[in-house]
Design a protein around this motif. Structure first.
Motif, PDB file in Angstrom:
ATOM      1  N   ALA A  13       5.720 -13.211 -15.753  1.00  0.00           N
ATOM      2  CA  ALA A  13       5.640 -12.108 -14.803  1.00  0.00           C
ATOM      3  C   ALA A  13       4.431 -12.262 -13.885  1.00  0.00           C
ATOM      4  O   ALA A  13       4.509 -11.989 -12.704  1.00  0.00           O
ATOM      5  CB  ALA A  13       5.552 -10.800 -15.551  1.00  0.00           C
TER       6      ALA A  13
ATOM      7  N   TYR B  67       4.029 -19.002  -1.154  1.00  0.00           N
ATOM      8  CA  TYR B  67       3.738 -17.622  -0.748  1.00  0.00           C
ATOM      9  C   TYR B  67       2.255 -17.407  -0.453  1.00  0.00           C
ATOM     10  O   TYR B  67       1.808 -16.272  -0.323  1.00  0.00           O
ATOM     11  CB  TYR B  67       4.236 -16.589  -1.780  1.00  0.00           C
TER      12      TYR B  67
ATOM     13  N   THR C 182       4.240 -14.070 -10.372  1.00  0.00           N
ATOM     14  CA  THR C 182       4.707 -13.516  -9.100  1.00  0.00           C
ATOM     15  C   THR C 182       3.552 -12.991  -8.277  1.00  0.00           C
ATOM     16  O   THR C 182       3.718 -12.649  -7.130  1.00  0.00           O
ATOM     17  CB  THR C 182       5.706 -12.376  -9.325  1.00  0.00           C
TER      18      THR C 182
ATOM     19  N   ARG D  20      11.122 -17.291  -6.634  1.00  0.00           N
ATOM     20  CA  ARG D  20      10.514 -16.181  -7.357  1.00  0.00           C
ATOM     21  C   ARG D  20      10.211 -15.089  -6.346  1.00  0.00           C
ATOM     22  O   ARG D  20      10.100 -15.342  -5.143  1.00  0.00           O
ATOM     23  CB  ARG D  20       9.258 -16.605  -8.109  1.00  0.00           C
ATOM     24  N   GLY D  21      10.096 -13.867  -6.858  1.00  0.00           N
ATOM     25  CA  GLY D  21       9.845 -12.743  -5.969  1.00  0.00           C
ATOM     26  C   GLY D  21       8.722 -11.891  -6.509  1.00  0.00           C
ATOM     27  O   GLY D  21       8.013 -12.289  -7.424  1.00  0.00           O
ATOM     28  N   SER D  22       8.582 -10.702  -5.920  1.00  0.00           N
ATOM     29  CA  SER D  22       7.482  -9.828  -6.314  1.00  0.00           C
ATOM     30  C   SER D  22       7.917  -8.901  -7.441  1.00  0.00           C
ATOM     31  O   SER D  22       9.066  -8.470  -7.498  1.00  0.00           O
ATOM     32  CB  SER D  22       7.023  -9.009  -5.113  1.00  0.00           C
TER      33      SER D  22
ATOM     34  N   GLU E 251       1.396  -5.302  -1.485  1.00  0.00           N
ATOM     35  CA  GLU E 251       2.553  -5.574  -0.623  1.00  0.00           C
ATOM     36  C   GLU E 251       3.425  -4.337  -0.402  1.00  0.00           C
ATOM     37  O   GLU E 251       4.043  -4.180   0.657  1.00  0.00           O
ATOM     38  CB  GLU E 251       3.377  -6.690  -1.287  1.00  0.00           C
ATOM     39  N   THR E 252       3.484  -3.446  -1.407  1.00  0.00           N
ATOM     40  CA  THR E 252       4.366  -2.277  -1.306  1.00  0.00           C
ATOM     41  C   THR E 252       3.964  -1.331  -0.187  1.00  0.00           C
ATOM     42  O   THR E 252       4.733  -0.457   0.189  1.00  0.00           O
ATOM     43  CB  THR E 252       4.382  -1.499  -2.628  1.00  0.00           C
TER      44      THR E 252
ATOM     45  N   THR F  41       0.974 -13.866  -6.260  1.00  0.00           N
ATOM     46  CA  THR F  41       0.462 -15.067  -5.624  1.00  0.00           C
ATOM     47  C   THR F  41      -0.463 -14.767  -4.463  1.00  0.00           C
ATOM     48  O   THR F  41      -1.169 -15.626  -3.995  1.00  0.00           O
ATOM     49  CB  THR F  41       1.608 -15.922  -5.092  1.00  0.00           C
TER      50      THR F  41
ATOM     51  N   MET G 155       3.982  -9.614  -6.511  1.00  0.00           N
ATOM     52  CA  MET G 155       3.362  -8.714  -5.532  1.00  0.00           C
ATOM     53  C   MET G 155       2.332  -9.465  -4.713  1.00  0.00           C
ATOM     54  O   MET G 155       1.389 -10.017  -5.251  1.00  0.00           O
ATOM     55  CB  MET G 155       2.695  -7.554  -6.289  1.00  0.00           C
ATOM     56  N   LEU G 156       2.530  -9.489  -3.420  1.00  0.00           N
ATOM     57  CA  LEU G 156       1.532 -10.104  -2.560  1.00  0.00           C
ATOM     58  C   LEU G 156       0.362  -9.135  -2.386  1.00  0.00           C
ATOM     59  O   LEU G 156       0.552  -7.921  -2.351  1.00  0.00           O
ATOM     60  CB  LEU G 156       2.128 -10.415  -1.183  1.00  0.00           C
TER      61      LEU G 156
END
Lengths: 141, 406
Positions: free
Chosen positions: A106, A76, A109, B297-299, A14-15, A111, A1-2
């Protein structure tokens, strides 16, 4: 999640945002003069940069404003957030280390960090709206 | 479906040669597609003085990261033709490669959750039948009979209103597929060169004549690019652009369970696809992360989203645990169809844009790309997938139409 620092609303997940792809792709000045190759370039070809990439984001569940972001597509890391219609900030000096294969942890992610802002726009934390961010010139979806 | 059925871990199946100073052709990318291409170049075209260059280890990219689903129930004629050809090759390859990579034709179900889904699905079943692809429409009761753990109740957010079913579809052991191709390539004299990263190309005018690597320059008559997520990076080195965007695509597995899931279930609408691997782990994937990314990699919210969908559809999964998640880099095009064919650079060819669904196409991608490289012009199956379609407008728009985001 950004974690993305909206210029109007501050840091949000990010969502809340919608991705808009490459920034700084202007509509052709004289569309009637384009040949098929040039139309293809405008419609289908976008940079696919490995490294610092200028892209558009929309804070769709917040202020609903578009803005630009300079983000490293390998790490990222968000390097800058700046208003639409302004030139891309200089990303000189940045390197893009090759991270190799991904960690499977986990938490790796997560970042996104609030960006050091080099565009001069305030990364507002109070919810106020700096005038410089309300100029969505070229803000087409 | 148990661990005893898995073949023993093989000894070394290929040499690790030093690169020669020149080859008749060089394939960049030692994944499934690159290896299959080299295999068909050697087998069908007698080109054995060739090399496959892999920057990491063999089949360590998307070939190691996909969810191994094989199907051919695509809507459009061009797609159905190439994917169905691939499926027919999958059916004979274990014998041809003398390697049982556990191709299991357990069927693939694509769920419909809305009236729009139902109409699209029925249309696709009709199109598939006309193209000789096995396809059936199942009502919810038939769905439940084939996959008893699916929740077909009306009391969920997106009830199952039916499904398309392709009985000949299934899964295979992806690593073993790569090793099977690699062994045969090696036997025919193909050099598979790992830890060999391409850093540039040597051109004579507009013709490629060599490949620069971290292990020296290699002269070659022809170059085939099969580098998936990094295709744009290679194209830039060669001096042309591709209409590709690279995105992270994530997948996950649970711990091992007894056999509970007899088929493969995909849902475009709630965005998850699930099968149970031979060893017993539940394998799940979803859609791509929205942003461009080369980070493999992703979120995590993407994983959460697909887990939520999986638990609603399969209530017994609520007590399973995620053992591992990972990501790969997929090369997407705007019409969700691949690019296989010539490039603006003479003697350089590209196979890319398979996006989220390249594994299933591995044999046909290899066959057609090999033909294109050997003869200089496309095989009839990959002709519609040429780069020129973005100029002519003859796109093959498989978005959504092809059952799921792959």
């Amino acid at each position: 999640m950004l974690l993305i620092s909206c210029p109007n609303c501050g840091s949000r997940d990010e969502t809340e945002f919608h991705y808009g792809g490459q920034a700084h792709v202007p509509y052709p000045k004289n569309p009637n003069e384009l040949n098929d190759r040039q139309w293809a370039e405008f419609l289908f070809y976008r940079d696919n940069t490995k490294g610092a990439f200028a892209e558009r984001w929309l804070h769709s569940t917040g202020c609903r404003q578009w803005f630009n972001m300079l983000r490293d597509t390998v790490t990222y890391e968000i390097q800058a957030i700046y208003p639409m219609g302004t030139p891309r900030p200089d990303a000189a000096g940045r390197t893009t280390p090759d991270t190799g294969t991904a960690s499977t942890a986990a938490d790796s992610t997560t970042t996104g960090t609030a960006a050091p802002d080099i565009s001069g726009t305030s990364t507002a934390t109070t919810g106020t709206t700096p005038a410089s961010t309300t100029a969505p010139e070229g803000a087409t979806k | 479906m148990s661990a005893d059925l898995l073949p023993e871990h093989p000894d070394f199946l290929w040499r690790n040669p030093e690169p020669k100073s020149s080859y008749d052709a060089v394939i960049v990318g030692g994944g499934g597609h690159g290896l299959a291409t080299a295999y068909f170049l050697a087998k069908n075209h007698g080109m054995t003085n060739i090399a496959v260059l892999e920057k990491g280890w063999l089949a360590g990219g998307n070939m190691a990261r996909n969810t191994t689903i094989i199907r051919s129930n695509y809507l459009w004629d061009e797609s159905a033709a190439i994917y169905e050809h691939a499926l027919k090759l999958w059916e004979i390859l274990p014998e041809e490669l003398e390697y049982d990579f556990l191709f299991s034709q357990r069927g693939v179900m694509n769920l419909a959750h809305t009236l729009g889904d139902v109409r699209e699905s029925m249309r696709r079943v009709g199109a598939n039948k006309l193209n000789g692809v096995d396809a059936e429409w199942l009502d919810p009761k038939q769905v439940k009979e084939l996959c008893p753990i699916l929740n077909i109740s009306d009391n969920i957010r997106y009830p199952v209103m039916g499904a398309t079913y392709q009985p000949r579809a299934g899964i295979a052991k992806h690593d073993h597929v790569a090793w099977a191709f690699a062994r045969k390539c090696d036997e025919m004299g193909v050099d598979i060169i790992q830890n060999c990263e391409v850093t540039g190309f040597v051109k004579d005018g507009n013709r490629v004549v060599g490949v620069k690597t971290n292990r020296g320059t290699i002269n070659t008559e022809k170059v085939g690019l099969a580098a998936a997520g990094h295709s744009s990076v290679l194209a830039e080195m060669a001096g042309f652009r591709l209409p590709i965007q690279s995105h992270p695509l994530q997948a996950l597995v649970s711990e091992l369970h007894e056999p509970v899931h007899p088929t493969v279930v995909m849902s475009n609408h709630v965005h998850v696809y699930v099968s149970q691997a031979h060893k017993g782990e539940l394998v799940m994937g979803a859609g791509v992360d929205s942003y461009n990314g080369y980070g493999q990699r992703g979120s995590f919210h993407v994983i959460e989203h697909q887990m939520a969908a999986a638990v609603e559809l399969f209530p017994i999964f609520a007590r399973a645990h995620v053992l591992r998640t990972w990501g790969g880099i997929v090369d997407t095009t705007l019409d969700a169809s691949p690019i296989v064919g010539n490039t603006p650079v003479d003697n350089m060819f590209v196979n890319c844009g398979w996006g989220t669904g390249g594994f299933k196409a591995t044999p046909a991608a290899g066959l057609t790309f090999a033909h294109n490289i050997a003869t200089g012009s496309p095989h009839k199956l990959n002709k519609p997938f040429a780069l020129e379609r973005f100029e002519t407008g003859a796109l093959i728009d498989e978005h959504g139409a092809a059952a799921v985001a792959h």
